[in-house]
Scaffold this active site. Structure first.
Site, PDB file in Angstrom:
ATOM      1  N   ASN A  15       0.969  -1.177  -0.080  1.00 35.03           N
ATOM      2  CA  ASN A  15       0.099  -0.011  -0.020  1.00 35.03           C
ATOM      3  C   ASN A  15       0.907   1.282   0.019  1.00 35.03           C
ATOM      4  O   ASN A  15       0.473   2.228  -0.489  1.00 35.03           O
ATOM      5  CB  ASN A  15      -0.980  -0.029   1.124  1.00 35.03           C
ATOM      6  CG  ASN A  15      -2.089  -0.892   0.741  1.00 35.03           C
ATOM      7  OD1 ASN A  15      -3.045  -0.417   0.151  1.00 35.03           O
ATOM      8  ND2 ASN A  15      -2.035  -1.973   1.422  1.00 35.03           N
ATOM      9  N   HIS A 111      -8.218  -0.801   5.552  1.00 28.72           N
ATOM     10  CA  HIS A 111      -8.633  -2.372   6.119  1.00 28.72           C
ATOM     11  C   HIS A 111      -9.072  -3.429   5.102  1.00 28.72           C
ATOM     12  O   HIS A 111     -10.117  -2.600   4.188  1.00 28.72           O
ATOM     13  CB  HIS A 111      -9.791  -2.194   7.192  1.00 28.72           C
ATOM     14  CG  HIS A 111     -10.100  -3.307   8.055  1.00 28.72           C
ATOM     15  ND1 HIS A 111      -9.264  -4.036   8.979  1.00 28.72           N
ATOM     16  CD2 HIS A 111     -11.075  -4.349   7.896  1.00 28.72           C
ATOM     17  CE1 HIS A 111     -10.031  -5.355   9.120  1.00 28.72           C
ATOM     18  NE2 HIS A 111     -11.002  -5.359   8.455  1.00 28.72           N
ATOM     19  N   GLU A 182      -7.739  -1.769  -2.452  1.00 24.26           N
ATOM     20  CA  GLU A 182      -6.878  -1.191  -1.752  1.00 24.26           C
ATOM     21  C   GLU A 182      -5.872  -0.340  -2.479  1.00 24.26           C
ATOM     22  O   GLU A 182      -5.819   0.985  -1.849  1.00 24.26           O
ATOM     23  CB  GLU A 182      -5.765  -2.299  -0.604  1.00 24.26           C
ATOM     24  CG  GLU A 182      -6.821  -3.202   0.162  1.00 24.26           C
ATOM     25  CD  GLU A 182      -5.623  -3.893   1.208  1.00 24.26           C
ATOM     26  OE1 GLU A 182      -4.870  -3.306   1.691  1.00 24.26           O
ATOM     27  OE2 GLU A 182      -6.256  -4.876   1.359  1.00 24.26           O
TER      28      GLU A 182
END
Ligand code: GRF
Length: 215
Positions: A15, A111, A182
């Site tokens: 990420n 999350h 994500e």
């Protein structure tokens, strides 16, 4: 002045990489990744930061007697670095209220489920996807939210869903959610924050229209 972003990591940092790539493409708008802070000294995320020329710092959990002491040390560093936005991107330690008091509505987390499903204490990593498959949901996804004292319960900024396939394993579902949700959502949420386009009222986050440039 660009907003100074700190990314807090503990692991592989995919990420973080998505944020670095978005920054390289000019997509973080008025934001600049100013530092990467890791709770594990050998996290590959720190190597990603080094390769991108971003200062990296490590705050080994074992060196602090309590989560509160670790949080206080992090807050001191964030202030010293004049950070405006704190991004938790796979940061594996629960932080205490000192952080949210210092950075109210300025800490965000990603999350890997559609909150409020499959979240909260103990729901991290592959466990999230195991639980989703056990439950038999037909869609899952990711959520970016502001962080408050209650784990995974702060106001939701963005969510994206993917379909669960009959042959999915936790690993396959995890990968699909990373790739399709994500790595897209986190840079989008960061860019919106950096353009002052997130208005928070209670639990509700409103995305404001882009500001028109003065002529
Ligand atoms: C991601 O699945 C993220 O949603 C969760 O922790 C994981 C971190 O992965 N909070 P990476 O270190 O960014 O690859």
């Amino acid at each position: 002045m660009p907003k100074r972003i700190a990314v807090l990591v503990s692991g592989g940092g995919t990420n973080l990489q998505a944020l670095i790539d978005a920054q390289d493409r000019g997509e973080l708008a008025n934001g600049e990744i100013a530092a990467v802070l890791s709770s594990t000294p050998n996290a590959y995320a720190l190597e990603r930061a080094r390769l991108a020329g971003i200062p990296g710092f490590s705050f080994p959990k074992s060196q602090y007697p309590t989560a509160q002491a670790l949080t206080a040390a992090l807050v001191d560093k964030l202030r010293e670095l004049r950070i405006d936005l704190v991004v938790l991107a796979g940061f594996m330690t629960i932080l205490t209220r000192e952080l949210f008091q210092a950075y109210e509505n300025a800490v965000i987390n990603i999350h890997p489920s559609l909150i409020p499903s499959f979240c909260g204490k103990g729901c991290y990593g592959l466990h999230v996807h195991e639980k989703a498959l056990e439950y038999g949901v037909k869609v899952s996804g990711a959520t970016v939210h502001f962080v408050t004292e209650e784990c995974d319960a702060g106001p939701i900024i963005l969510q994206k869903a993917v379909e669960v396939q009959p042959e999915d394993t936790p690993e396959i579902l995890q990968r699909r959610i990373m790739e399709q949700c994500e790595w897209k959502l986190l840079p989008q949420a960061v860019a919106l924050f950096c353009q002052d386009r997130l208005a928070v009222e209670g639990r509700i986050v409103t995305i404001l229209p882009p500001k028109t440039q003065a002529m």
